[in-house]
Design a protein around this motif. Structure first.
Motif, PDB file in Angstrom:
ATOM      1  N   ALA A 126      -0.936   7.117  39.230  1.00 47.93           N
ATOM      2  CA  ALA A 126      -2.278   6.644  39.565  1.00 47.93           C
ATOM      3  C   ALA A 126      -2.818   7.363  40.799  1.00 47.93           C
ATOM      4  CB  ALA A 126      -2.254   5.136  39.815  1.00 47.93           C
ATOM      5  N   PHE A 127      -1.977   7.554  41.802  1.00 43.73           N
ATOM      6  CA  PHE A 127      -2.414   8.217  43.030  1.00 43.73           C
ATOM      7  C   PHE A 127      -2.833   9.661  42.747  1.00 43.73           C
ATOM      8  CE2 PHE A 127      -1.837  10.707  46.846  1.00 43.73           C
ATOM      9  CZ  PHE A 127      -2.413   9.913  47.832  1.00 43.73           C
ATOM     10  N   VAL A 128      -1.993  10.380  42.022  1.00 42.74           N
ATOM     11  CA  VAL A 128      -2.299  11.777  41.702  1.00 42.74           C
ATOM     12  C   VAL A 128      -3.553  11.862  40.841  1.00 42.74           C
ATOM     13  CG1 VAL A 128      -1.488  13.835  40.478  1.00 42.74           C
ATOM     14  CG2 VAL A 128       0.086  12.546  41.935  1.00 42.74           C
ATOM     15  N   GLY A 129      -3.662  10.980  39.847  1.00 41.14           N
ATOM     16  CA  GLY A 129      -4.814  11.004  38.958  1.00 41.14           C
ATOM     17  C   GLY A 129      -6.115  10.710  39.682  1.00 41.14           C
ATOM     18  N   LEU A 130      -6.124   9.692  40.524  1.00 37.57           N
ATOM     19  CA  LEU A 130      -7.332   9.332  41.271  1.00 37.57           C
ATOM     20  C   LEU A 130      -7.712  10.423  42.270  1.00 37.57           C
ATOM     21  CD1 LEU A 130      -6.490   5.571  41.877  1.00 37.57           C
ATOM     22  CD2 LEU A 130      -8.369   6.437  40.472  1.00 37.57           C
ATOM     23  N   SER A 131      -6.710  10.964  42.957  1.00 34.48           N
ATOM     24  CA  SER A 131      -6.972  12.034  43.926  1.00 34.48           C
ATOM     25  C   SER A 131      -7.527  13.269  43.228  1.00 34.48           C
ATOM     26  CB  SER A 131      -5.687  12.393  44.683  1.00 34.48           C
ATOM     27  OG  SER A 131      -5.203  11.286  45.417  1.00 34.48           O
ATOM     28  N   ALA A 132      -6.918  13.619  42.086  1.00 35.74           N
ATOM     29  CA  ALA A 132      -7.381  14.785  41.333  1.00 35.74           C
ATOM     30  C   ALA A 132      -8.810  14.594  40.846  1.00 35.74           C
ATOM     31  CB  ALA A 132      -6.447  15.052  40.150  1.00 35.74           C
ATOM     32  N   PHE A 133      -9.121  13.381  40.388  1.00 35.39           N
ATOM     33  CA  PHE A 133     -10.478  13.096  39.915  1.00 35.39           C
ATOM     34  C   PHE A 133     -11.498  13.295  41.035  1.00 35.39           C
ATOM     35  CE2 PHE A 133     -13.977  10.051  39.295  1.00 35.39           C
ATOM     36  CZ  PHE A 133     -14.474  10.508  38.081  1.00 35.39           C
ATOM     37  N   ALA A 134     -11.171  12.774  42.230  1.00 32.03           N
ATOM     38  CA  ALA A 134     -12.081  12.919  43.368  1.00 32.03           C
ATOM     39  C   ALA A 134     -12.198  14.381  43.802  1.00 32.03           C
ATOM     40  CB  ALA A 134     -11.602  12.064  44.541  1.00 32.03           C
ATOM     41  N   LEU A 135     -11.092  15.113  43.738  1.00 35.10           N
ATOM     42  CA  LEU A 135     -11.100  16.517  44.146  1.00 35.10           C
ATOM     43  C   LEU A 135     -11.865  17.391  43.161  1.00 35.10           C
ATOM     44  CD1 LEU A 135      -7.398  16.908  45.333  1.00 35.10           C
ATOM     45  CD2 LEU A 135      -9.426  17.100  46.780  1.00 35.10           C
ATOM     46  N   ILE A 136     -11.672  17.137  41.883  1.00 33.56           N
ATOM     47  CA  ILE A 136     -12.296  17.973  40.857  1.00 33.56           C
ATOM     48  C   ILE A 136     -13.793  17.694  40.730  1.00 33.56           C
ATOM     49  CG2 ILE A 136     -12.341  18.495  38.384  1.00 33.56           C
ATOM     50  CD1 ILE A 136      -9.301  17.985  38.383  1.00 33.56           C
ATOM     51  N   THR A 137     -14.138  16.414  40.676  1.00 30.45           N
ATOM     52  CA  THR A 137     -15.549  16.062  40.497  1.00 30.45           C
ATOM     53  C   THR A 137     -16.362  16.202  41.775  1.00 30.45           C
ATOM     54  OG1 THR A 137     -15.152  13.709  40.974  1.00 30.45           O
ATOM     55  CG2 THR A 137     -14.919  14.437  38.680  1.00 30.45           C
ATOM     56  N   ARG A 138     -15.679  16.043  42.937  1.00 28.54           N
ATOM     57  CA  ARG A 138     -16.345  16.102  44.248  1.00 28.54           C
ATOM     58  C   ARG A 138     -17.498  15.112  44.357  1.00 28.54           C
ATOM     59  NH1 ARG A 138     -16.443  22.680  45.395  1.00 28.54           N
ATOM     60  NH2 ARG A 138     -14.284  23.031  44.715  1.00 28.54           N
ATOM     61  N   LYS A 139     -17.319  13.958  43.716  1.00 27.78           N
ATOM     62  CA  LYS A 139     -18.341  12.924  43.772  1.00 27.78           C
ATOM     63  C   LYS A 139     -18.328  12.228  45.120  1.00 27.78           C
ATOM     64  CE  LYS A 139     -18.723  11.779  38.854  1.00 27.78           C
ATOM     65  NZ  LYS A 139     -18.654  10.696  37.836  1.00 27.78           N
ATOM     66  N   ASP A 140     -19.452  11.648  45.449  1.00 28.38           N
ATOM     67  CA  ASP A 140     -19.582  10.885  46.682  1.00 28.38           C
ATOM     68  C   ASP A 140     -19.256   9.424  46.372  1.00 28.38           C
ATOM     69  OD1 ASP A 140     -20.183   9.758  49.077  1.00 28.38           O
ATOM     70  OD2 ASP A 140     -22.322  10.246  49.061  1.00 28.38           O
ATOM     71  N   PHE A 141     -18.145   8.945  46.896  1.00 31.28           N
ATOM     72  CA  PHE A 141     -17.727   7.572  46.655  1.00 31.28           C
ATOM     73  C   PHE A 141     -18.044   6.656  47.837  1.00 31.28           C
ATOM     74  CE2 PHE A 141     -14.976  10.069  43.843  1.00 31.28           C
ATOM     75  CZ  PHE A 141     -15.136   9.380  42.647  1.00 31.28           C
ATOM     76  N   SER A 142     -18.995   7.051  48.654  1.00 33.60           N
ATOM     77  CA  SER A 142     -19.356   6.240  49.821  1.00 33.60           C
ATOM     78  C   SER A 142     -19.905   4.876  49.412  1.00 33.60           C
ATOM     79  CB  SER A 142     -20.375   6.969  50.693  1.00 33.60           C
ATOM     80  OG  SER A 142     -21.549   7.275  49.962  1.00 33.60           O
ATOM     81  N   PHE A 143     -20.390   4.756  48.163  1.00 29.63           N
ATOM     82  CA  PHE A 143     -20.909   3.477  47.690  1.00 29.63           C
ATOM     83  C   PHE A 143     -19.813   2.411  47.616  1.00 29.63           C
ATOM     84  CE2 PHE A 143     -19.541   5.760  43.913  1.00 29.63           C
ATOM     85  CZ  PHE A 143     -18.880   4.798  43.179  1.00 29.63           C
TER      86      PHE A 143
END
Length: 227
Positions: free
Chosen positions: A124-141
């Protein structure tokens, strides 16, 4: 970017980092994951020693005091070299609290639950981190959710401890899984988008998220194993 000068063939942009990220973001990202790997290794070693020696768990009150006290120390020293000492003290303490928990699970439930929880948490950690790194979305919300979530979860933990509501533990663990997953996305997104420049603070958030994810899954899988 449109206002950046074009680079001639064979030239490199000194401001460019890895994968199109800026040099500052790449440095924070690299330092964060290097420090995270070291702190996870150190905490694992402390947990192994505590487990091997069958050391007692410090208890609810001392765990909370140690957690928030050392977390405060990390926050205050994060902008100096002392921050590295503080984060190893903090993660080492969490490793110590984990040792007796693992010892109990290994004695009464076997290694299968521990391995399953660790594998799922890592995936889960690797998957979530990879998703944030690849998409470069802003999750500040997610900041509002995280702020409210930590108060709700801590209140639920204290309430369950005061009134010995053991049936709440699984629900609380599920809440921590969701909270930790959101925190991983939020913190990784903050690094990638340049909102987090301090790798010690970033490492602390990611470490705590992984720790809570693992312990919560351990609780959930342990309850499922009773069925």
């Amino acid at each position: 970017m449109a206002n950046e000068p074009l680079m001639r063939s064979g030239q490199t942009n000194p401001a460019a980092g890895v994968g199109g990220l800026s040099a500052d973001v790449s440095n924070v990202l690299r330092n964060t994951y290097m420090l995270l790997a070291m702190t996870l290794g150190f905490a694992s070693l402390v947990a192994y020693v505590a487990m091997s020696l069958h050391l007692p768990h410090p208890g609810f009150i001392l765990t909370l005091a140690g957690f928030f006290g050392l977390l405060f120390l990390v926050e205050k020293t994060a902008d100096s070299a002392m921050g590295l000492v503080s984060i190893f003290l903090f993660t080492g303490f969490l490793g110590y609290t984990l040792g007796p928990i693992l010892d109990a699970y290994l004695q009464y439930r076997g290694s299968g639950v521990v391995v399953s929880a660790l594998g799922t948490a890592s995936f889960a950690f690797v998957g979530l981190s990879a998703f944030a790194l690849i998409t470069r979305k802003d999750f500040s919300f997610l900041s509002g959710f995280l702020t409210v979530g930590i108060f709700v979860l801590m209140g639920a933990v204290v309430f369950a401890w005061l009134f010995e509501l053991s049936g709440w533990h699984t629900a609380i663990s599920v809440g921590f899984v969701l909270f930790s997953s959101a925190a991983i996305l939020y913190q990784t997104g903050a690094i990638v988008n340049g909102g987090e420049r301090n790798y010690i603070r970033a490492t602390t958030t990611l470490f705590v998220s992984f720790y809570n994810l693992f312990v919560s899954l351990l609780q959930i899988f342990g309850v499922m194993g009773d069925d």
